[in-house]
Design an enzyme around this catalytic site. Sequence first.
Site, PDB file in Angstrom:
ATOM      1  N   SER A   1       0.829  -1.200   0.000  1.00  0.00           N
ATOM      2  CA  SER A   1       0.000   0.000   0.000  1.00  0.00           C
ATOM      3  C   SER A   1       0.870   1.260   0.000  1.00  0.00           C
ATOM      4  O   SER A   1       1.671   1.454  -0.909  1.00  0.00           O
ATOM      5  CB  SER A   1      -0.961  -0.049   1.206  1.00  0.00           C
ATOM      6  OG  SER A   1      -2.018   0.862   1.042  1.00  0.00           O
TER       7      SER A   1
ATOM      8  N   ASP B   1      -0.541  -4.738  -3.625  1.00  0.00           N
ATOM      9  CA  ASP B   1      -1.903  -4.198  -3.671  1.00  0.00           C
ATOM     10  C   ASP B   1      -1.981  -2.679  -3.621  1.00  0.00           C
ATOM     11  O   ASP B   1      -2.723  -2.108  -2.809  1.00  0.00           O
ATOM     12  CB  ASP B   1      -2.761  -4.805  -2.560  1.00  0.00           C
ATOM     13  CG  ASP B   1      -4.227  -4.891  -2.985  1.00  0.00           C
ATOM     14  OD1 ASP B   1      -4.474  -5.297  -4.131  1.00  0.00           O
ATOM     15  OD2 ASP B   1      -5.121  -4.540  -2.181  1.00  0.00           O
TER      16      ASP B   1
ATOM     17  N   HIS C   1      -6.949  -6.581   1.496  1.00  0.00           N
ATOM     18  CA  HIS C   1      -5.912  -5.629   1.094  1.00  0.00           C
ATOM     19  C   HIS C   1      -4.537  -6.037   1.615  1.00  0.00           C
ATOM     20  O   HIS C   1      -3.534  -5.891   0.922  1.00  0.00           O
ATOM     21  CB  HIS C   1      -6.313  -4.248   1.616  1.00  0.00           C
ATOM     22  CG  HIS C   1      -5.365  -3.148   1.277  1.00  0.00           C
ATOM     23  ND1 HIS C   1      -4.858  -2.960   0.008  1.00  0.00           N
ATOM     24  CD2 HIS C   1      -4.828  -2.169   2.047  1.00  0.00           C
ATOM     25  CE1 HIS C   1      -4.060  -1.898   0.014  1.00  0.00           C
ATOM     26  NE2 HIS C   1      -4.017  -1.423   1.229  1.00  0.00           N
TER      27      HIS C   1
END
Length: 349
Positions: A156, A181, A308
């Site tokens: 992220s 991700d 996630h």
Amino acid sequence: MDPSNLSSLPEESSEENQQQTKKDVSAFSSIPARPPTNKTSSQKCSPLDWSGYFDKEDDVCIPDSNDVFHVYMAGTQGPVIFCLHGGGYSGLSFALSASKIKEKMRVVAMDLRGHGKSTAENDLDLSIETLCGDVLAVLKTMYGDSPPAIVLVGHSMGGSVAIHVAAKKALPTLAGLVVVDVVEGTAMASLIHMQKILSNRIQNFSTIEKAIEWSIKSGSLRNTESARISIPSTLKYDDSKKCYIHRARLEETEQYWRGWYEGLSETFLSCSVPKLLLLAGTDRLDRTLTIGQMQGKFQMVVVRHTGHAIQEDVPDEFATLILNFVSRNRIGPHGVEIPGIRRPSQLQP
């Protein structure tokens, strides 16, 4: 930070909330009832110590500054898998994965500024320039002028940092880049919702166990063992409120958010080292990356049945993907071995 994983969940369910839940379609409605267990909710969500996964922890003091960055380390040989967590997470986000990866190579997971046990003169300066400078300073302090082969792994927000660090070409032994991700298109589109998402999440918890339980029930994490390791490091105790609050004050760093993700896809493609993009869903792939992937500029794997935080939800699969990436690209103790190309040391004088 991901909109789908920060939904608000009441800490205690009232009768009114329970009635409303019956009316709404629940994300958990398809999960079959589990058999009764003798463990209480508190026992199932009790914290786990990092030492069962990493080998040691340390504080890296940056020369000529008051910045001290906390790192967790595992393994004794091979290239260094240098892990950068997402916004609101900590280095312990990689604990379960590290316990598998360390069998073949070294792992270093860093708490970024404003997160975990790291302390900086300005915890709220989360500009991409500052975060990249922190990573380079930690690597320089740890390894000096002779760093081992390094594979940057970022999740992220940490994925953005990893990409920008790689693009600077400031690490002579950088041997690979793994991004977890995060895609520019999806990230940029979600920024307008982030303040609402952050404000809607539960802001304080009476116990750490409640926070761990919330992280699972809200869907932000899907692996209870990983939550029991990583969530405590994302909290701090507030003496005035007599409760636990989020360590990272992300809502106060909005001015830096666009800088994390703007132009990220092109920057990622420009990095000359072997690249792996791990995604939790194909909907996260934007046009630039779709074209780049079709042209074979990077390897992409869509990891099914995960949220996630791929490295937390399916740590065994994540570790295997990392190990395969290193093996496939011949990343060894002294850098990248490319078939058909001889190293300078192999050339005749």
